[in-house]
Structures are given as structure tokens and as C-alpha cells.
Design a protein around this motif. Structure first.
Motif, PDB file in Angstrom:
ATOM      1  N   ASN A   1       0.848  -1.188   0.000  1.00 42.68           N
ATOM      2  CA  ASN A   1       0.000   0.000   0.000  1.00 42.68           C
ATOM      3  C   ASN A   1       0.881   1.233   0.000  1.00 42.68           C
ATOM      4  OD1 ASN A   1       1.102   0.105   2.498  1.00 42.68           O
ATOM      5  ND2 ASN A   1      -0.814   0.146   3.612  1.00 42.68           N
ATOM      6  N   ARG A   2       0.250   2.342   0.229  1.00 43.45           N
ATOM      7  CA  ARG A   2       1.015   3.579   0.261  1.00 43.45           C
ATOM      8  C   ARG A   2       1.701   3.675   1.619  1.00 43.45           C
ATOM      9  NH1 ARG A   2      -2.198   8.733   1.305  1.00 43.45           N
ATOM     10  NH2 ARG A   2      -1.700   8.092   3.396  1.00 43.45           N
ATOM     11  N   SER A   3       2.866   3.104   1.689  1.00 48.16           N
ATOM     12  CA  SER A   3       3.523   3.071   2.984  1.00 48.16           C
ATOM     13  C   SER A   3       4.746   3.957   2.962  1.00 48.16           C
ATOM     14  CB  SER A   3       3.931   1.641   3.301  1.00 48.16           C
ATOM     15  OG  SER A   3       4.600   1.105   2.187  1.00 48.16           O
TER      16      SER A   3
ATOM     17  N   ASN B   1      -5.203   2.134   1.064  1.00 48.87           N
ATOM     18  CA  ASN B   1      -4.635   1.881   2.392  1.00 48.87           C
ATOM     19  C   ASN B   1      -5.704   1.362   3.328  1.00 48.87           C
ATOM     20  OD1 ASN B   1      -2.045   2.888   1.717  1.00 48.87           O
ATOM     21  ND2 ASN B   1      -2.927   4.919   1.791  1.00 48.87           N
TER      22      ASN B   1
END
Lengths: 421, 1151
Positions: free
Chosen positions: A193-195, A312
Motif C-alpha cells: 500500500n502507500r507506505s 490503504n
């Protein structure tokens, strides 16, 4: 604070790398040690409006030429590089220079395929920006041109061999060791994910409504378009924001997708194959302007899955999940004593991570045309499914969609004349 | 279900119902209306809805689709976004399997639209759509445009994609008419198709002076791949010198040979070998390689001599191309051949063959490769090391150990890499056995391998090596310890520490000690080391600092700090180095204390850097990190250090952090990093909005620089465009004076009763009192300890408030919400007052929780941050980023019988001790209007039981039952227990309400029930249930919605769809129960009758005899919402009162 990190920090006595992603990669090359001037490789950079400028120091090589379709870009970069660099408006002149070893391609993606293939046919080695190509068909041609002409190719993402892999708080190497050890079991499901603090789907959506504008005098718009269909000029279609248009790229997926997906492909040992099904959750897409998406699920024949959680929505992500256990960021796991148990397993095979070494020894770079094509195919499969608004089945050997002519028409897309690949 | 999803699905349900509805209802809308309705839904939010819409679009028919295409507007001359979405979507929809008819319909429509369109951009758009859906039927429509300046290329590409003989013929027929760029497009399209009938027509074009025409003609011939083109292809390539030029003749020639190989292998072979011979120049290597590659493909093993010959060339690029190609020819004979070739070679070429043999993986090459491990040239031996493992696996281990013994540094390193790729368990004994006989370099490498495999059983061996006379071996062994030791080795390690001979060795032993200590439970770590530490002096004592930094406990921290404070400069230096490397955040404050003292100037820099490192890694909340970062600003002396703080600030996603960073946007040296931070925060938390955020982001856009900043700038622009309007947070304190504040006059109840003149007079006096007690000092709002509360001049309803505060010892203060005490602030050491629970609690609550969930206070004298949200009567408080009050009802202190006031001022409490405040911000949250009963119901005698804001008339499970969007919503996940009940009891009544179900929802209305026990039996339960859920398919009839549970079954089928609101009325009068759902009476029965011979469920229902009781919501773990609750008392006493009040004419409205 996590124990593991703390100890590492102390032991190595190094400042912890911040989790914030920077688009400017570290200077990843130069492992081969001191280069005598006579050994210095030479290069040209095509496309110096944005990303191309970062290529100036790449690879410890000497920059001889830059090329751009915008005169202002050339003038700006010449100021930075000095007078021994020659500026070109037509990349074909650069390819004809006998004294250049490596062509760096940092143009928008609709040019990547042609330029890579032609550079290979011109006897150049290639350092190409991601995504490797805008269509699967162009990717096939690049693979063929590079391999048939005995060239070296590197794709410009590096997470499979260097830097902290997105959100996992460690490089890929120990994760690869774990995956290979099968301590997590098989098949694996990797959710990312958008990490990174870097929103991969928010950026680079196109405008669905545009007023045609006069082309600025410094820009050769016809050459900028190249193989793409002619559409009225609007500044949002070009420099810096071109990724929002299917004609040139694939939105945030085109921009960031290969960064995220390539290391996962490597981890799952899928460098020579592609998924068999692609499932998506996305709003309807405009025919010209790329939009956002929520979720993409790529499934391989053996059941391994890559899930891109664009919203997310899974707060535990990123993670790698197998039937026997799960790996979380920072090498946390529900498997007790994981690091100790892992120690006796073999390290992953070393990778060749210096492109100058690759060029000099003629051994394939770690991320080359072959595996780069496959990870770019992950991006392109996702883009096609999102554009069509449906799930797809794919034959990874024939490189064709199953029972879906609409999708197959997007594999090869004819180029605007006189451009061919 | 999350709310957005939920709304989307509701929208979907409504849409499919009203617009595309059920086949039973004929759709009488005109086509114009249908198109408009569809366009209003563009773009579809998800796949299922897209399919629904596109199916509807197919029903428009060809005329309807053409009509829609007529709504396209030329680029820049109107907004046709919806039309393009619809047409693009439909063109993709119809290409899926099984939609052939729709695809033909779509094609016909777009072709007609193409004919009708006038604007070239619109025509190009339609051609691109036809390219997706078209088949041979579209050919004549497209062919028209092949001779058209702007459209020939799109048309030619569409035909190439359609790729039928008709398409090819159309292209071919237009070839003569097409001129200039049109012709180039047509030829290229014919080439893309490989349309062989075009051969004769294209061939002459290869000699065109127009370089582009020549290029595409050669390309087309290559793709057609006819043997007839041999000469022309060869000559063109020759003319180009077999290198790259813009007409790409050589590339086309190579492509042509590739294609010809599929029909005439020998011809392809002939051309390949020709090229191999001709292209001997350096700049032709790639062409020669391509020829070689085609030869391998076409001639197979017969290409071998060419590969050998290439291998023997002096051009490494070429020989490596040959070696890479050779892997395509499998088989033992090939392997043997290459072994022979390799055997004849020396140096790099030999090495490259060995590598190739390794890659081939034919174990027949193992003996050869193994023997080259002792080749006289290092480059060969290095290649052999890799290949021998690839071919022999574990079998190669003895050979590698032999090679290791006499290997160069490069070989030792290569062998080590290989050993790490072995499975550990199988090789460790052999490695351990080999160590004693190895020379230094190899010995070090093997110790490192042992360490990486964590082979603890060889610890003794490593200890032995740790005593080696060789410094390198010693260090390697000491470094290995940390991978091998456990708590059992502590004594041994303590004894090693004084013998360490260099800084590196000290660090190695320290690391091992840390690992060994960390094998103990945390509380035993310090006791295991501190006595040993104390028994040491001087350098030996200092060597423990590093260990302490690694384990980081409070006791060890104290030990190092004490030494720092009491010792000489040398010790101080060692102590600060240790503190700067501390691994737990407990050292942050100590580092600050050291760094801030002028006499410690020499240690300020490590204190600063160590502190910031720890803050960064602390895992603290963003609020807490920001407080600490701001504190460390005191220590920063230059822009670099301040910049570091600002960079870290950018990772704190809070409003205050954004404001703090924004304070540096005008600093020439810091503005870039500040702008990076403001941008990052705003993009990480897109819920931040308001005029000040907008202004900060506009400024950020102007400041951000550098090629990569475009990413962030574009995102910020987008964010600004979609940011909600509204003021957002506004400051309550300007840092300069008391503007916006006033003194306290009485409590809200007394105040509201005061006459305006009296109030004004009292206010003047109160303001005077205020000025004596409250001051602004250095930008901080200070209460000196004497005086009264400080009050906002404005009143607030629902709001979010952020405020920083600090107190002194024995301090006590608080924040009054809506004029009422208070969110508590106090010194947690005041156990006598009960302050050990921490600050943040709702101190004056009696019924609901008054204590905070956790103690989250910072030490006295340090700043703290409150974030307080008040919605309706509920309050949520975060203290230093930690949730301490979780959506708790705040009671009205001034009159406990009434709920908290809907609007009142905010007050800073005066409680006799010094308090400082800074950064006070408030954001007003719009709230729903309270539900008001209709005039008719009011006269009928109904009273509101729940107005959408206050649950004051309810008691029980107020955790899971929360007020949301004017509803009582039930979220079982909040961890509450039991049911929600009215505080009052009701006997005979009419209870009206609305409710909304989620799929599978189950709840119930308890009536005449006590608050203890199962209301269905000790009272009565009127069931609330999603009758349609599959899991409730087999229920008993008295279990469905509306039933008096277990007693009287209800009629079914009168619930609205799940997700829609239902109206219900429950009337209980004596034994008579009526339930009216959405206007239909679904229960109308007598409970005495129904239970006379035992109830339907054969259970005891003693509650049926109750004459009065509470009304309750009986949750069953699912999400349900209720709203607009009102009740009318129907007991006899009340009826009489009502009759008197209402007058005669309204009597009929009474039940």
C-alpha cells in the motif's frame, strides 16, 4: 521503539534512514572501485526536463550528450553540466554517435520502447526509466532488440537490490531469503500500500476537459508526441504532468507501479512469468485521462498473489502472508525466533548491481530487459484492466489475454507514422 | 459497512430502481431523458455499477447512441466529459466476451457518428473508439479518411488493428491516392499488418528520397518477410553501413531475416552468415550479434562453428554475445565442445566460458570447472568459484575450502559469498573444522560465515580465535560473538571487555554483551550489569557505557548521567557519546538537560543529534514528537540543525506541526525545508483545511524548488482544488494580548437569567478581575495564580480544540467546555487529590466515566498538548496524542438534571496555581439541527425522546450506542455491554421512530421492561430484523420484524429495502399491542389472549404481565440506526390531562 532496529542502529553506529521516500535514488552504483579515465564509460541522456537531470551523476560515467524536444530544458541543463556536453533535439543523431556507450532514456514512457529498441540496434547499452514500456507489445520488442543485439539493459528502479524496500523497513535481501526458505509456506500473498508517505494514486490523474493552447515556441510538440496520436496541445499534457494521459503513461501506476511491483516479483520468483488473472476495483476511466483506482489483485498460476491496496484500507499492510506465517514491516513476524531460524538458510544468489560492471563484463544487470519486462507487464496488465473496467485472464506464455479481444487490442498499439518499433 | 461505500450502494439501489428499474415497469422516458439520466451518472463509481449503466446504454439502440455522439463538442468548446466517459466506457464494455451483438451495435453507431461529425478532433476521437470495437464492417467508413490530412494516420492505425483482408485491401487501394504523410501512414499500417498483397506496391517506395517513406516501406517489407525482397533489403542495409540511421534500414533488414526464417530457413541462414562475415567493424558488433542470434535460431547446432569463431574474436562484447547465445543450444555434446574451447583459452575468455558453463548447469562440466579453481590466472579462478558451486552444489565445498587456503583477497571474498549461499546446517561442521588450518584472511572469512549462520555450538572455537595474536582474526571473532552468545555467556564477556585492544574490539564486545543481556527479561538486564560496572574504574568502567546505550534501561541511564555530571572531561566525553547513541527514548530529556546548560557547550552538538535521533525513532505520537522537537529548537544553533528539526516536523501529521513549520516559511535559510514540511503534512492529512492552511500552501507552492518538487507541487495544487471551504481552525489566542477573551460572570444558568444591563455591568467588573490574574508573557498566556476563569467572548457548540499547556508543581487547572467544568489538568504527584490518574479526564462526571484512560502527562514544567473534540454532549480528549477520553458524555455540573448546554463559552479555569497556555486553536463543527416534533404531533401530546443530539433521556450502554448524524447509531465494535434504556418508565404509550437496517441486522425494542434481564421475557421485545437476510431464512414466524417476540407474529414484506429508512409506531395499551410499519399495521393483538394457552415459543414470558417499564434498544451485535424518537403517554391520567388541554375538536385524534 522496536528492539531490532535499536540494536542495529547501535551496532552499525549509523543514523537510521528516514522512512520518507525520496524520488532521488542514492548513488547506487560505483561498486567496481576506481575507474581509470580510459575505462570511463560515456553516456547520453535523452529527456532532461525532470527525471533525466537525476541521471547526470548515475553510473560514474562521462556525460557527452543531452537530448530534449524543449530548447529550454537543454539550455538549463547545459548550465549545469558545462561545455563539453553537446545538446541535441533529435535523439537519432545521438544514437549515431560512435563514442557513446550508454543511452539513458528519461523521456515520457510512450518513447521508452522505440528509443530502447533503437539504441540497442545502434549498438548502445540502455539505462531506461520506469515504466519500461507503455504497452506489453513494445516491451516484447525491447526484449528482442536488446537480446538479439547482445546489449546490456538496466531499468531505473532499484528496490530489488538496494535501499529499504517500500514500507518493509529492510532491504529485499533478507525478505528474499525468508521467502526462499519457505518458512512462510507457499503460495504467498503480498499486500502493498502507500507506505512511503508518497501517494501513488493521488498523483498524476489527467484533466478530462482541456482548452487547446498554442504550443510554446521552445517545444517541438510533434516530436514530443512522436508515436502518440496527435491531440490538441495543452500544457497539462506535457512536462511534469504527462502521466495523467493514457497516450503517454498510466497515471500513478505508470509512475510508481514498477517501483512497488518489481521487488515483489523478484521475491516471488516470478521474473520469467506473469499473472494469470487480474482483478480490479476502480471507478470508470475516461478514454483519455487516467483516473484513480482502489485495489488491484494480480494472481499467478501457482496461487501467489500481489495486492495493491490503493486505499490503504488494510492497516496492517504492507505484509507478506503465507499458509505458515506472516511478515510485517521491520521484519516483524508471527513466526517466533524468525531471524535465528532463518540464519541457517542460504543467502539469496548475489546480484550484479553495478551497471558499469554489467556493461564492461557483458553480464546481465540485476534488473534487466527480461525481468524488467515482466514487472512492467504487471503495471500494464493493471492499467489495461482499469481502462477496460473489468477483470481479465492472461496467458503468461503466449502473452495474450484469454477470451478478451478488447484487452488484446491494447497489447500492441500501432504507432503514429513514421515511428515504428 | 463504511459510510461512503454504504452511500454508494444506496445510490446504486435507488438508481437501479428508479432509472433502469424492474422490467415490470415500462420505461416511458424519452431517449433525451435517458441519455441525460445516464450522463448524470458518469463516471460510474465501480465495476458493477458500470455494467448496469452500460447495459442500459445498449438499450438506447443505434439511434440513441448516434444521438449521444452528436453531443460531443470540439475540444475547448464546451464540456462533453460525461459523453466521452459514456462513449469510451461503452466501447470498452462491448469488447468483453459474450457481448458480440452490443459490439456490432456500438460499431454501427460510431461509424454513423463518424460520418455525421464535422470537427476533426471529434472524428479522431470516434476513429479511436472504432479502433477498439471495429471489425471488417467498419472498413469502408475508415477508408474514407486515408486520404485526409489529419485523419489518415488514425484511420490507418484503426485499420491495422482491425487487421482483416478487407482492411488491408482498403489501405492498399488508397496507396496511390495518398500523398506525403498520408502515404507514410498507409504504408506503415500495411507493414504493421504484414499485408503481403501490398508487396509489389510498396517495393518501389523503398527508394523514395523521402526518408520517412523509405523507412516505413523497408519496415513494411520486413514485416511482410517475403524472400523476394532479399536484394532490396540487403542493399538498403549495406547503404547504411549496417549501422543505425534514421531510415533504420539495417534494423529492417534484420527484421526481414527474422521473418524470412519462418518460411525459408536456408535463405535466412545465408543472409545471417553473410552479415557475420561482413560486419567485422567495432560499430557493427550489434548487427553481427543479431545475425549470430538468428543463425542459432535457424541453424541450431550447425551454428556452433560460428559461435566458436565469435568466441575467439578479440571483441569481448561479441564473444559474450556468442556465449550468451550458446546457452540456447543444450546437450552434452555442446557442453563438451565448450569445455574444449575453454581449455584452449586463457584469461578473460576462459573465465567467461567457465561462467557460461556454470549458467548452463550441465554437471558434466563440473570436473573441468573444478580443476580451473587452481588455474594460474585469478580472473579464471574467480569465475570457477561461482561456477563450481552452480554445478556441484555441496559437493564443491571441499574444493572451495582448498581454494580458500591459498586464495587471494578477491577469491576469499568470492568464496565467502558462495558459502553464504549454502544451506548452513550441512556445511558448518566442515567449515569449523577448517578454521584452525586457514591463513588469516580465510580464517576471518570463515568466522564471518559461522557468525552469519548463528552456529552457537562453535562458540568455544570463536572464543579461541578471539584470543588470536592476529588483530584481524581477533576482531572478526569478537564481532562474531554477538551472533552467537546468550545470557549464559555474560561472565565470559565481562572478562573479555578489559582485554579489548582497540575501539573496534570494545564495540564488538559491547555488542555481544547487549545481545546477551537482552536474552534476559527487561527488568533483569540492569541488575545483571550494574554491579559489574560499579566494580570497575577508569577506562574499564567507561567501556560499559556503550552496553548501557544498547539496553537503554532507566537504571543504566541514571548511571551514565551520574558519571557525566560528576566526572572529568574524558569521562564526560565517553558518557555523552553513549547517551548520543542511546537506543531508548528515555534519554531524550537527559540529552536536553545536558545540551541546554552553558557549561556543557562542548557536548551540545552530540546531545542535540542524539536527542533528535531518539525523537525520530521514539514511536511517540506526532503531538509528543512535535513537543520534543520544539523543545530541542532551544538547542539548535544553526540552520542545519534547525533544518533537521523542521524536516522531522514534516513527519508529524498534525495541525500544530503544520503551523509550527509554517512559521519558518519566511526564513531565507530554512524556507525550503519548511515548505517541504508544510507540503508533506498537508498532503498526509487531507482533512486539514481552512483559510490559514490555504494561505500556507499557496506560499509553499511558491517556495518549493528542484526538479522533483513538481510531484509535490502538483499534488498540493490538486489538494487545494479539492479542499473543503470553511474557516477550519482559528486561533483563540493571538500571542500578544487578551483579544477574544473576557472575565467570568457567574455560571451559565445564573448568567442567562441576568438582565442585559446587570450582565454588562458585571462583565466590566469581571474583565478588570481578569486583567489582574491573566497576562501575556513572551507569547504565552499565563495565569498567575490569582483570579477567576478566563472566558472566550464567543460561544461554541460542536468544536475541535487544540491547546498546549504547562503547569508547575502542585499545579491544578482545567478547561471548561460550554461553560461547564471541566477537562482536568493537574500535577499527577498529588495523590491526595487523586491526581495519579492523569490529566484530561472529565473531572465532574458522576454517572459517566470521569477518569482518563491512561496517564499521558509530560513532566511538570514541560508543555502538553490537548486535542479536544466535543460533539453534542460527548467529549473526546487526546493528551499528547494519546486518547484519554473516548467519546464520553459530559454531565452538566450546574444542573445535573439537564444535559450539557448546547452552546456556551469556553473557559480556562483559575484554580490558584500558575498555568501557561500557547497555540490555542478552535475549529467549529457544523451540527445537525435538533429534531423538532411536528406541530400536529405536539398538539397530540407527543414528546421528543431523542432529538438527534442528546441522549440525555437514555441510560445503559452509551458506548456502543452513539449519536451520529442525528441518529442513535449502534456500533457493537466499541466494546460496550448491554442495552440502551430510557431513563423513564412507560406503561401505555405510543412510541414513534424511524430506523435503518444494515444487511442481516438484528435489534429489538424492549417495552415495559426492567433494565436487568432479558427484555424479551422480563419485559416484551418488539423485534427489529432484516427479514431478507439469508441467515434468517428458517426463523419461526414470531421471530421476524415487528413480532412481539415469541408471542405474536407480525406480517412480513412491509420493510423497505435494507439501507432505506423505515417508519414505525408501537402502541401499547393494556394487553393490546399494535405495531404499524411504514403505514401498515403488522401486529394487532392481545398479549393475554396470545399467551393464554402458553406462548408460541413455549417459553415463560413473565414480562407480559408488567404494567410499566423502560423502553430499550436490544442490540444483537449488528449496526442499526434509529432517529426521530418521540413518545406519547397513553395512561389514563395523561389522557384526561390531554383532553383538557387539547379541547374538544382534537379529541378524535386521541387513540
Amino acid at each position: 521503539m522496536k528492539k531490532v532496529n535499536s540494536r542495529r542502529r547501535f551496532l552499525k553506529n549509523t543514523a537510521l534512514a528516514t522512512a520518507v521516500f525520496t524520488i532521488i535514488p542514492r548513488h547506487v552504483l560505483g561498486g567496481s572501485g576506481f575507474l581509470a579515465p580510459s575505462d570511463m564509460l560515456t553516456k547520453a541522456i535523452i529527456g532532461v526536463g525532470g527525471m533525466g537531470r537525476n541521471h547526470i551523476p548515475y553510473g560514474d560515467s562521462k556525460l557527452l550528450a543531452i537530448c530534449d524536444v524543449d530548447r529550454n530544458h537543454l539550455a538549463e541543463v547545459l548550465q549545469m553540466t558545462g561545455s563539453d556536453v553537446k545538446a541535441y533535439a533529435d535523439y537519432r543523431e545521438v544514437l549515431q554517435r560512435p563514442d557513446i556507450d550508454i543511452i539513458h532514456i528519461a523521456t515520457p514512457p510512450h518513447w521508452h520502447g522505440i528509443m530502447s529498441a533503437e539504441a540497442a540496434r545502434a549498438g548502445k547499452d540502455v539505462w531506461c526509466e520506469k515504466p519500461m514500456t507503455r504497452t506489453i507489445g513494445e516491451g516484447m520488442e525491447v526484449v528482442k532488440a536488446v537480446q538479439q543485439h547482445g546489449r546490456m539493459f538496466r531499468l531505473n528502479t532499484w528496490f530489488r537490490f538496494d535501499d529499504v524496500f517500500y514500507g518493509f523497513g529492510t532491504t529485499v535481501k533478507p525478505i528474499k531469503k525468508l521467502v526462499d526458505s519457505k518458512l512462510l509456506g507457499w503460495p504467498l500473498k503480498v499486500t502493498i500500500n502507500r507506505s512511503t508517505g508518497f501517494d501513488w494514486k493521488f498523483y498524476w490523474t489527467g484533466k478530462t476537459e482541456q482548452v487547446p493552447m498554442p504550443v510554446p515556441p521552445e517545444l517541438d510538440y510533434n516530436m514530443w508526441l512522436g508515436p502518440a496520436p496527435v491531440k490538441p496541445y495543452n500544457p497539462h499534457r506535457v512536462h511534469g504532468t504527462f502521466r495523467g494521459y493514457w497516450d503517454y503513461d498510466g497515471g500513478g501506476l505508470g509512475d510508481m507501479g514498477q517501483h512497488y511491483l518489481d521487488p515483489v516479483q523478484y521475491l516471488l520468483d516470478k521474473d520469467h512469468t506473469s499473472p494469470v488473472s487480474i482483478d480490479i476495483d476502480a471507478p470508470q476511466q475516461h478514454p483519455d485521462a487516467a483516473g484513480t483506482w482502489r485495489r488491484i489483485e494480480l494472481t499467478y498460476a501457482d496461487g501467489c498473489k500481489i495486492i495493491l491496496d490503493g486505499e490503504n484500507s488494510d492497516s496492517e499492510a504492507p505484509f507478506i502472508e503465507g499458509p505458515l506465517g506472516k511478515l510485517y514491516p521491520g521484519f516483524r513476524s508471527d513466526i517466533p525466533n524468525l531471524e535465528k531460524r532463518l540464519a541457517s538458510f542460504p543467502d539469496p544468489q548475489p546480484q550484479l548491481t553495478s551497471f558499469p560492471d554489467s556493461v564492461k563484463t557483458r553480464h546481465k544487470f540485476a534488473l534487466n530487459e527480461q525481468n524488467g519486462f515482466r514487472s512492467c507487464t504487471l503495471v500494464n496488465l493493471s492499467i489495461i484492466a482499469i481502462r477496460l473496467g473489468r477483470s481479465l485472464k492472461f496467458d503468461p506464455d503466449k502473452l495474450a489475454f484469454i477470451d478478451d479481444e478488447g484487452a488484446n487490442r491494447l497489447i500492441h498499439q500501432p504507432m503514429r507514422a513514421p515511428w515504428t518499433i | 459497512m463504511n459510510k461512503n461505500k454504504f452511500i454508494a450502494s444506496i445510490a446504486f439501489l435507488l438508481m437501479s430502481f428508479f432509472v433502469f428499474g424492474q422490467p415490470a415497469i415500462p420505461d416511458k422516458r424519452t431517449i433525451e431523458t435517458k441519455i441525460a439520466d445516464l450522463l448524470a451518472q458518469m463516471p460510474a463509481t465501480n465495476q458493477a455499477y458500470l455494467n448496469t449503466l452500460m447495459t442500459a446504454m445498449a438499450d438506447f439502440g443505434e439511434d440513441g447512441l448516434v444521438q449521444m455522439a452528436g453531443m460531443l463538442t470540439p475540444s475547448g468548446k464546451g464540456n462533453d466529459t460525461g459523453v466521452r466517459f459514456a462513449m469510451g466506457g461503452f466501447s470498452k464494455f462491448v469488447t468483453a466476451a459474450g457481448r458480440e451483438n452490443n459490439r456490432l451495435l456500438c460499431q454501427r453507431a460510431w461509424c454513423r457518428a463518424l460520418e455525421a461529425a464535422e470537427d476533426p478532433e471529434i472524428k479522431a476521437f470516434l476513429i479511436a473508439l472504432i479502433q477498439q470495437v471495429g471489425n471488417e464492417d467498419a472498413v469502408p467508413f475508415l477508408a474514407t479518411y486515408l486520404v485526409s490530412d489529419q485523419l489518415s494516420d488514425p484511420a490507418a492505425k484503426a485499420l491495422a488493428t482491425i487487421n482483416t483482408p478487407e482492411a488491408g485491401n482498403a489501405l492498399l487501394q488508397s496507396l496511390d491516392k495518398a500523398q506525403g504523410t498520408e502515404r507514410i501512414s498507409v504504408v506503415e499500417a500495411l507493414g504493421d499488418m504484414g499485408f503481403s498483397s501490398a508487396l509489389a506496391s510498396i517495393t518501389p517506395l523503398c527508394s523514395s528520397p523521402d526518408i520517412n517513406l523509405k523507412k516505413v516501406a523497408l519496415y513494411a517489407l520486413a514485416k511482410i518477410g517475403s524472400p523476394q525482397s532479399a536484394k532490396i533489403m540487403y542493399n538498403a542495409a549495406k547503404e547504411s553501413g549496417f549501422t543505425f540511421e534514421p531510415a533504420t534500414a539495417t534494423a529492417s533488414y534484420v527484421l526481414w531475416i527474422n521473418r524470412v526464417a519462418t518460411v525459408d530457413k536456408s535463405l535466412a541462414g545465408k543472409h545471417s552468415t553473410g552479415l557475420i562475415k561482413t560486419c567485422s567493424a567495432e560499430n557493427q558488433t550489434q548487427t553481427r550479434s543479431a545475425a549470430l542470434s538468428i543463425l542459432v535460431l535457424t541453424a541450431g547446432e550447425k551454428a556452433t562453428p560460428y559461435l566458436y569463431s565469435a568466441f575467439k574474436s578479440d571483441n569481448r562484447t561479441y564473444w559474450m554475445a556468442a556465449l550468451n547465445l550458446s546457452k540456447q543450444l543444450q546437450g552434452g555434446k555442446q557442453t563438451q565442445g565448450w569445455i574444449k574451447q575453454g581449455g584452449k583459452m586463457t584469461g578473460q575468455a576462459k573465465a567467461d566460458v567457465i561462467t557460461m558453463l556454470g549458467d548452463r548447469g550441465d554437471s558434466a562440466a563440473f570436473p573441468f570447472v573444478r580443476q580451473t579453481l587452481s588455474d594460474k590466472e585469478e580472473v579464471v579462478r574467480l569465475a570457477a568459484i561461482e561456477s563450481v558451486v552452480k554445478l556441484g552444489q555441496a559437493e564443491a565445498l571441499p574444493d572451495l575450502l582448498i581454494a580458500l587456503k591459498k586464495g587471494s583477497m578477491a577469491e576469499v571474498s568470492a568464496i565467502k559469498t558462495q558459502l553464504l549461499s549454502f544451506n548452513g546446517e550441512s556445511m558448518i561442521p566442515a567449515i569449523a573444522a577448517a578454521i584452525p588450518e586457514m591463513p588469516v584472511g580465510a580464517r576471518i572469512a570463515l568466522i564471518e560465515v559461522l557468525a552469519s549462520k548463528r552456529s552457537g555450538q562453535y562458540l568455544d572455537l570463536v572464543y579461541r580465535e578471539a584470543a588470536s595474536a592476529d588483530a584481524g582474526v581477533r576482531l572478526a571473532a569478537l564481532k562474531a560473538l554477538s551472533s552467537l552468545v546468550s545470557e549464559k555467556d555474560l561472565d565470559e564477556l565481562y572478562s573479555l571487555l578489559p582485554h579489548a585492544k582497540s575501539q573496534d574490539e570494545i564495540v564488538a564486545v559491547q555488542s555481544a554483551l547487549i545481545v546477551a543481556l537482552q536474552c534476559l527479561p527487561e527488568e533483569k538486564q540492569a541488575p545483571a550489569v550494574i554491579p559489574v560496572f560499579k566494580s570497575n574504574k577508569g577506562a574499564e568502567r567507561k567501556a560499559f557505557y556503550g552496553v548501557f546505550a544498547g539496553i537503554g534501561s532507566t537504571e543504566t541511564l541514571k548511571a551514565v548521567v551520574d558519571d557525566f555530571n560528576t566526572s572529568d572531561a574524558d569521562t564526560k566525553q565517553a558518557a555523552i557519546e553513549s547517551l548520543a547513541q542511546w537506543t531508548k527514548p528515555n534519554a531524550i530529556r537527559e540529552l536536553y538537560q545536558i545540551g541546554i546548560k552553558p557549561e556543557n557547550a562542548a557536548y551540545r552538538e552530540p546531545a542535540f543529534n542524539g536527542g533528535i535521533d531518539l525523537i525520530t525513532q521514539s514511536g511517540y505520537t506526532d503531538d509528543q514528537k512535535l513537543l520534543l522537537l520544539r523543545k530541542f529548537m532551544d538547542l539548535a544553533v544553526n540552520s542545519k540543525e534547525k533544518g533537521r528539526i523542521l524536516r522531522e516536523t514534516g513527519t508529524c501529521t498534525t495541525y500544530t506541526a503544520l503551523k509550527f513549520a509554517a512559521g519558518f516559511l519566511d526564513d531565507p535559510e530554512l524556507k525550503q525545508v519548511a515548505a517541504g514540511a508544510t507540503g508533506a503534512i498537508a498532503l498526509s492529512d487531507k482533512s486539514l483545511y481552512g483559510a490559514d492552511i490555504r494561505e500556507i500552501l499557496e506560499k509553499t507552492l511558491n517556495i518549493l524548488q528542484g526538479p522533483e518538487s513538481e510531484y509535490q507541487k502538483e499534488a498540493i495544487r490538486k489538494h487545494l482544488a479539492s479542499m473543503p471551504e470553511g474557516a477550519g481552525f482559528v486561533p483563540l489566542f493571538n500571542g500578544k494580548d487578551m483579544a477574544g477573551w473576557k472575565g467570568l460572570v457567574e455560571n451559565p444558568i445564573v448568567r442567562s437569567a441576568m438582565k442585559p444591563e446587570a450582565l454588562a455591568k458585571a462583565q466590566v467588573k469581571a474583565d478588570e478581575v481578569m486583567r489582574s490574574g491573566w497576562k501575556v508573557e513572551n507569547g504565552i498566556l499565563v495565569f498567575t495564580g490569582n483570579g477567576e476563569n478566563l472566558c472566550t467572548t464567543k460561544t461554541y457548540g460542536d468544536f475541535e480544540m487544540i491547546v498546549d499547556f504547562k503547569i508547575t508543581e502542585k499545579g491544578d487547572a482545567g478547561i471548561y467546555l460550554r461553560g461547564s467544568p471541566q477537562v482536568q489538568i493537574w500535577d499527577t504527584s498529588r495523590r491526595d487529590a487523586g491526581a495519579q490518574v492523569g490529566s484530561g479526564g472529565l473531572y465532574n462526571n458522576q454517572v459517566y466515566e470521569r477518569n482518563p484512560l491512561l496517564v499521558a502527562d509530560n513532566p511538570i514544567g514541560e508543555w502538553n498538548t490537548f486535542r479536544i473534540i466535543m460533539l453534542g454532549e460527548r467529549v473526546t480528549v487526546w493528551l499528547n496524542g494519546i486518547l484519554v477520553v473516548d467519546n464520553i458524555i459530559m454531565e452538566n455540573y450546574w444542573d445535573r438534571k439537564i444535559p450539557i448546554f448546547p452552546d456556551e463559552q469556553i473557559e480556562l479555569q483559575a484554580h490558584g496555581t500558575w498555568v501557561g497556555y500557547r497555540d490555542i486553536y478552535i475549529r467549529e463543527i457544523p451540527r445537525p439541527e435538533p429534531y423538532r416534533i411536528s406541530e400536529q404531533e405536539r398538539t397530540e401530546g407527543y414528546e421528543v425522546l431523542f432529538d438527534g443530539i442528546s441522549m440525555h433521556q437514555f441510560t445503559g450502554n452509551t458506548k456502543d450506542y452513539v449519536v451520529e448524524d442525528g441518529c442513535i447509531a449502534i456500533y457493537p465494535k466499541y466494546g460496550g455491554k448491554g442495552n440502551l434504556y430510557t431513563k423513564a418508565e412507560y406503561g401505555d404509550f405510543s412510541f414513534r421512530f424511524e430506523f435503518q437496517l444494515t444487511p442481516g441486522a438484528n435489534n429489538g425494542i424492549g417495552i415495559r421492561t426492567p433494565v436487568e434481564g432479558d427484555a424479551a421475557y422480563v419485559g416484551m421485545e418488539i423485534q427489529v430484523l432484516d427479514n431478507t437476510a439469508d441467515m434468517y431464512r428458517n426463523l419461526k414466524e414470531y421471530q421476524y420484524h415487528g413480532s412481539v417476540y415469541g408471542v405474536i407474529p407480525a406480517k412480513r414484506e412491509f420493510l423497505k429495502r435494507v439501507g432505506e429508512w423505515n417508519e414505525e409506531e408501537i402502541i401499547a395499551q393494556g394487553n393490546h399491542i399494535r405495531v404499524i410499519l411504514n403505514g401498515t399495521t403488522i401486529v394487532d393483538g392481545d398479549i393475554a389472549e396470545a399467551s393464554r394457552n402458553g406462548t408460541a415459543d413455549h417459553n415463560q414470558h413473565p414480562g407480559l404481565k408488567n404494567t410499566t417499564g423502560h423502553i430499550g434498544f436490544l442490540g444483537h451485535g449488528s449496526e442499526v440506526k434509529f432517529r426521530n424518537l418521540r413518545i406519547k403517554d397513553l395512561t389514563a391520567k395523561n389522557r384526561i390531562a390531554l383532553i383538557v388541554k387539547a379541547g374538544k375538536e382534537d379529541l378524535r385524534s386521541l387513540p
